[in-house]
Design an enzyme around this catalytic site. Structure first.
Site, PDB file in Angstrom:
ATOM      1  N   CYS A 114       8.864   3.179  -1.483  1.00 16.81           N
ATOM      2  CA  CYS A 114       8.339   4.531  -1.600  1.00 16.81           C
ATOM      3  C   CYS A 114       9.327   5.418  -2.355  1.00 16.81           C
ATOM      4  O   CYS A 114       9.534   5.209  -3.548  1.00 16.81           O
ATOM      5  CB  CYS A 114       7.995   5.087  -0.214  1.00 16.81           C
ATOM      6  N   HIS A 231       4.657   0.648   2.545  1.00 16.74           N
ATOM      7  CA  HIS A 231       5.786   0.576   3.480  1.00 16.74           C
ATOM      8  C   HIS A 231       5.740  -0.711   4.301  1.00 16.74           C
ATOM      9  O   HIS A 231       5.165  -0.709   5.399  1.00 16.74           O
ATOM     10  CB  HIS A 231       5.734   1.765   4.439  1.00 16.74           C
ATOM     11  N   GLU A 233       8.075  -1.894   6.020  1.00 16.48           N
ATOM     12  CA  GLU A 233       8.832  -1.705   7.268  1.00 16.48           C
ATOM     13  C   GLU A 233       7.976  -1.049   8.352  1.00 16.48           C
ATOM     14  O   GLU A 233       8.326  -1.085   9.528  1.00 16.48           O
ATOM     15  CB  GLU A 233      10.100  -0.887   6.990  1.00 16.48           C
TER      16      GLU A 233
END
Lengths: 262, 750
Positions: A114, A231, A233
């Site tokens: 990002c 994302h 994560e």
């Protein structure tokens, strides 16, 4: 301003290997999570690396001039310096970025997620630019991306065509590049992730932000630096709605094992 | 010399002015007059509401911090505290929607980290004027306000990296000139390390940290204490501009400083800025503070002490540090590239002393300034409108010919329709704790390092409160608590935001007093302490008050974060069980408003014994793994709630059959059953194995219970006593629901 062309260094292969967990007899892989002022997904990347993957992780403040002997560098999401200028435009001047540049030049795996992707583009690690989303609004939702290339350290544990359900959360994720750059990215197989529908079909319908060629993530020519808007994560535990992002982290753990770096 | 016109311009009454002269023993300086005027404004002093707020229950075994600090705190186990509060930013958001809403978010976040808590979740309760006219045409003015407010919340919350995990958006004509923007924030702190806004220890240095002071927001607190009129748009200088990046730095730096024990006290400079933070901290510590405003970092040149003391520039904090520990603190702020400037010190004489390059410009006893504002017992009067408004003759209403169509129309009502267009603009996943996504029920965030999670809901219904203020307060408590219970969480604490009109009008004050009683009664009955909140009065434009709007924020605790329930039917072949009475009432309902254009009647009252039993049942059954989904029946009644269980389920429909108490040919019984609204009703889905135990426990607790049908198919069908009365395809329901709000903001899909 024209960016300098990245070196067309030798290709480094990152063959898939089963992920490891700490305590399996080998030294865990150490992630350096770079913290810029305004980073806000730093703790999320740390949590995923440390507690979900069971590896080591350390925060590295942007003013530091070392990477604490990390094996992997993560430029996390957020709003570095508030993104009041072009996203990522100031962070690239942080002292730590010189070390990251050297680390990448030796083939070390670097991922920008990002805002981290935006920083990598501003710093010239990757080619292209990120524009305002087509709908001009910040957009937070789950999307699907298709894994296009598996010879990067962040996708080697996946298979080509594998569909990952990952969240996006950005206002400026609309990937753009000059026609010749885009053609080169395709010709050199540098598009690592592409927006698609749930079935894996790359159509305009799966593209949340207007990105050129449905591009969600790219790598450099050497293939050790990867940037992506979604994302991973945030998608490492089923409680959060998807575990599909784990493969990104498992890939780099496997790659480190395969190269013997860890 | 202070003349009468200057006193009037500061909004002080003759009596208030006499009082401040008495306190000072002399006439005030202009700086002192400014300081008193903001501290004694309604916004800061709660002078009209204070005596009523005393009726709230604020104690409980989990309460670590009740009202009076920057935010409340409750014990959530594992040595941790949940720190939370709700606050309004109504007036600024009307004048400047983006910045008004953004700085509202910034303000409440500061209140939370000031307590030593890491903020982990935001919610918003928003109210605007009508979004569409009776022909479904968009109101451009409402669209503009919604767009600006949502963008402002997103711009601030996303940048600072705190997820917005839930909230509510409602539309009523009465909010057209006075939208409501209430922002809730929750953080987590170590229970034994809550920071306080207290200045103690004479000689300890006082530090100013954060953004420079400008002329923005001077008299913001006074503005928030006056009605609007046509000239209000000229008030722009009183609105502040937010800088979420600065606040992110402040947040991280302050939390880092709090890891040391070098900090004595800390408070943010919100409403009334430097004035409020200095005098409140000193008043809490029983001390004085002596500052020199010439040391305050300034963004503009030539600022007077008056302006510096009254500025409401954002992203500023006041810290009291232990003498001798200054270097540690300065080092942390230096790391974050923030300037920590020593502007004065704590004194032992109980005076706020303000100097300008050494010259004294104000000298005021802190206790009298902070706590000595007059407390008014404003007269109340039963409002003239109420008897007429409560009258509802159902038999005069035409019955819709096509109930399925009415059903779809309700699903498309902006208050009921999907808020996806709103919450997708908010980063609701950052910090990777969001285990209950927006749009599925209460927002749920897990607490890493424990197995627990917190469920959060903000709720209110202005229509109910307008038609019956006391019941409106009771219903808001019941609904917010029920929503967290539907996620599987036991309600453990509440905060509230009380949005009302001009308290100097007795009928408004009556609404306020009644609503407070209703909330107090509800919280007492459900055992939920109120740990703080906010009062926003003078919500009027051109003499037209908003609906009285009490908004409750309730925090619930889930012992097992893996057991979060949502509204969605997860699979076909489950039993659908209704907990609670089948029929609701039409008074104040969305049906009455949407279909007949009426806001009339009385909302169905809460029976708190039953409500408490119902919530206990659902939380307990969820803990034991007996439930597959849970959804409360709110706006739009049973039919809307049932459809919502199928919407976004991936096509899991349901067919149910309800017993009709009034008989299937009673057309009003039919409408009350389908679209009537009433508290204490929850639709759950269960497996066969879970069903028996659930029924037994429901009967034990005295909760009405009925197995009404099964999940499956691609339609949602409601029968009454065996006769199908309404039936819609899930796809049609989803379309109506998904586009009802979004169509006003998004161009039609190509």
């Amino acid at each position: 301003m024209a960016r300098s062309r990245p070196e067309a260094g030798r290709a480094v292969r990152f063959p898939p290997a089963p992920p490891r967990r700490a305590g399996a007899g080998m030294r865990p892989v150490k992630f350096a999570i770079i913290q810029f002022p305004g980073s806000n997904c730093d703790h999320d990347a740390y949590h995923a690396a440390r507690y979900v993957l069971g590896q080591q992780a350390e925060f590295v403040w942007h003013k530091e001039t070392g990477l604490r002997s990390a094996d992997v560098v993560v430029l996390p999401g957020g709003f570095s310096y508030g993104d009041y200028l072009r996203t990522g435009a100031i962070a690239r001047f942080s002292p730590v970025m010189q070390r990251v540049r050297e680390f990448a030049a030796t083939g070390g795996p670097v991922i920008g997620i990002c805002n981290g992707f935006q920083v990598l583009l501003e710093a010239g690690f990757l080619e292209g630019a990120l524009l305002r989303n087509r709908g001009l609004k910040f957009l937070c939702r789950h999307v699907h991306v298709r894994v296009e290339q598996t010879d990067t350290p962040f996708s080697c544990a996946a298979s080509v065509g594998q569909v990952l359900k990952l969240p996006i959360a950005h206002g400026e994720g609309n990937f753009h590049a000059a026609p010749e750059t885009a053609a080169a990215l395709e010709a050199n197989r540098q598009v690592v992730f592409r927006y698609c529908d749930a079935a894996g079909t790359v159509t305009g319908g799966g593209n949340p932000n207007g990105s050129l060629h449905e591009i969600a993530g790219v790598c450099n020519r050497r293939r050790n630096v990867v940037g992506l808007m979604p994302h991973p994560e945030r998608a490492c535990e089923s409680a959060l709605g998807s575990e599909d992002g784990r493969v990104v982290f498992e890939s780099v753990v496997a790659a480190m094992a395969a190269t013997g770096a860890a | 010399m202070i003349d009468q016109a200057t006193i009037d311009a500061h909004g002080l009454t003759a009596g208030e002015y006499r009082r401040l002269v008495e306190i000072l023993g002399r006439a005030p300086t202009i700086t002192e007059l400014g300081i008193f005027s903001v501290m004694w404004s309604e916004h800061c002093s709660y002078k009209s509401s204070r005596r009523h707020l005393r009726r709230f229950p604020t104690d409980g075994p989990r309460v670590l911090q009740g009202p009076g600090e920057n935010a409340g705190a409750v014990d959530i186990g594992d040595g941790l505290a949940a720190v939370f509060k709700i606050e309004s930013h109504n007036h600024p958001s009307f004048i400047e929607p983006y910045q008004g809403a953004a700085t509202g978010v910034g303000g409440i976040i500061r209140d939370i980290f000031t307590m030593g808590a890491r903020p982990i979740a935001l919610l918003d309760s928003l109210r605007f004027g009508a979004l569409e006219d009776e022909h479904g045409r968009s109101s451009v003015e409402t669209v503009r306000l919604v767009d600006g407010v949502v963008a402002g919340i997103a711009g601030y919350g996303n940048s600072i990296g705190i997820p917005t995990v839930g909230g509510e958006v409602a539309f009523e004509p009465g909010y057209a000139g006075n939208p409501l923007v209430n922002v809730f924030c929750l953080g987590v702190a170590k229970a034994d390390r809550l920071a306080k806004g207290v200045a103690s220890g004479a000689g300890n240095p006082v530090y100013y940290v954060g953004a420079r002071t400008g002329r923005d927001g001077i008299h913001g607190a006074t503005m928030a204490s006056a009605e609007f009129d046509e000239g209000s748009a000229d008030n722009r200088p009183a609105v502040q501009v937010g800088d979420p990046f600065m606040e992110k730095l402040l947040l991280e730096a302050c939390l880092e400083v709090m890891q040391t024990d070098a900090l004595v006290g800390i408070q943010d400079m919100g409403a009334a800025g430097l004035t409020c933070s200095t005098c409140e901290m000193a008043a809490r510590g029983g001390t004085g503070i002596d500052i020199d405003v010439s040391r305050v970092p300034q963004r503009e040149t030539g600022m007077t002490p008056y302006e510096i003391m009254l500025s409401e520039s954002q992203e500023r904090m006041l810290l009291v540090v232990r003498r001798g520990r200054e270097p540690e603190v300065e080092q942390v702020f230096d790391k974050w590239d923030l300037h920590a400037v020593r502007i004065g010190e704590v004194t032992g004489d109980g005076l706020l002393r303000v100097r300008d390059r050494g010259r004294m410009v104000a000298e005021i006893p802190t206790r009298e300034l902070a706590d000595g504002a007059p407390v008014y017992d404003r007269p109340t009067r039963y409002p003239a409108y109420l008897d007429e408004a409560q009258r509802l003759d159902e038999s005069a209403l035409p019955v819709p010919a096509d109930l399925a169509r009415t059903w779809l129309d309700l699903l498309a009502a902006p208050a009921i329709a999907s808020k996806r267009w709103v919450y997708r603009q908010y980063d609701h996943m950052v910090r990777t704790n969001t285990v209950g996504l927006p749009g599925l029920g209460a927002g749920v965030v897990r607490i890493k390092g424990t197995g627990r999670a917190l469920a959060l809901s903000v709720d209110g219904n202005g229509r109910y409160a307008w038609l019956d203020p006391r019941e409106g307060g009771r219903l808001a408590v019941a609904e917010a608590a029920r929503n967290v219970a539907c996620a599987g969480a036991a309600p453990i604490g509440a905060t509230n935001c009380l949005n009302f009109g001009n308290p100097e009008r007795p009928d408004i004050m009556w609404q306020f007093a009644e609503a407070v009683d209703g909330i107090a009664e509800g919280c007492r009955a459900l055992g939920i302490p109120i740990t703080g909140g906010n009062v926003s009065l003078y919500n009027e434009t051109d003499g037209q008050a908003i609906y009285p709007t009490p908004v409750l924020g309730v925090v619930g605790l889930l012992d097992d974060a893996a057991r979060v329930l949502t509204r969605i039917f997860p699979a076909a072949g489950l039993d659908v069980v209704l907990l609670g009475d089948p029929a609701g009432g039409l008074g104040g309902s969305e049906y009455l408003k949407r279909v007949h254009g009426l806001v009339r009647g009385r909302p169905a009252p809460v029976d708190f014994d039953r409500e408490a039993a119902l919530q206990r049942l659902v939380v307990d059954a969820s803990r034991r793994g007996m439930l597959c989904s849970a959804h409360d029946c709110a706006e739009g009644g049973f039919a809307v709630a049932l459809a919502e269980c199928s919407i976004e389920s991936g096509g899991v429909g349901a067919s149910v059959d309800l017993p009709v108490l009034a008989g299937p040919n009673d057309r009003f019984g039919l409408l009350r059953t389908l679209f009537g609204e009433a508290p204490s009703r929850i639709i759950v889905s269960v497996t066969r194995a879970g069903q028996t135990e659930l029924l037994a426990r429901a009967r034990d607790l005295g909760v009405p219970v009925a197995v009404i049908g099964r999940t499956g198919g691609d339609r949602v069908t409601v029968s009454l006593s065996g006769r199908v009365v309404a039936d819609v395809a899930i796809e049609a329901a989803e379309h109506a629901w998904a586009t009802g709000l979004a169509r006003h903001f998004e161009p039609p899909a190509a």
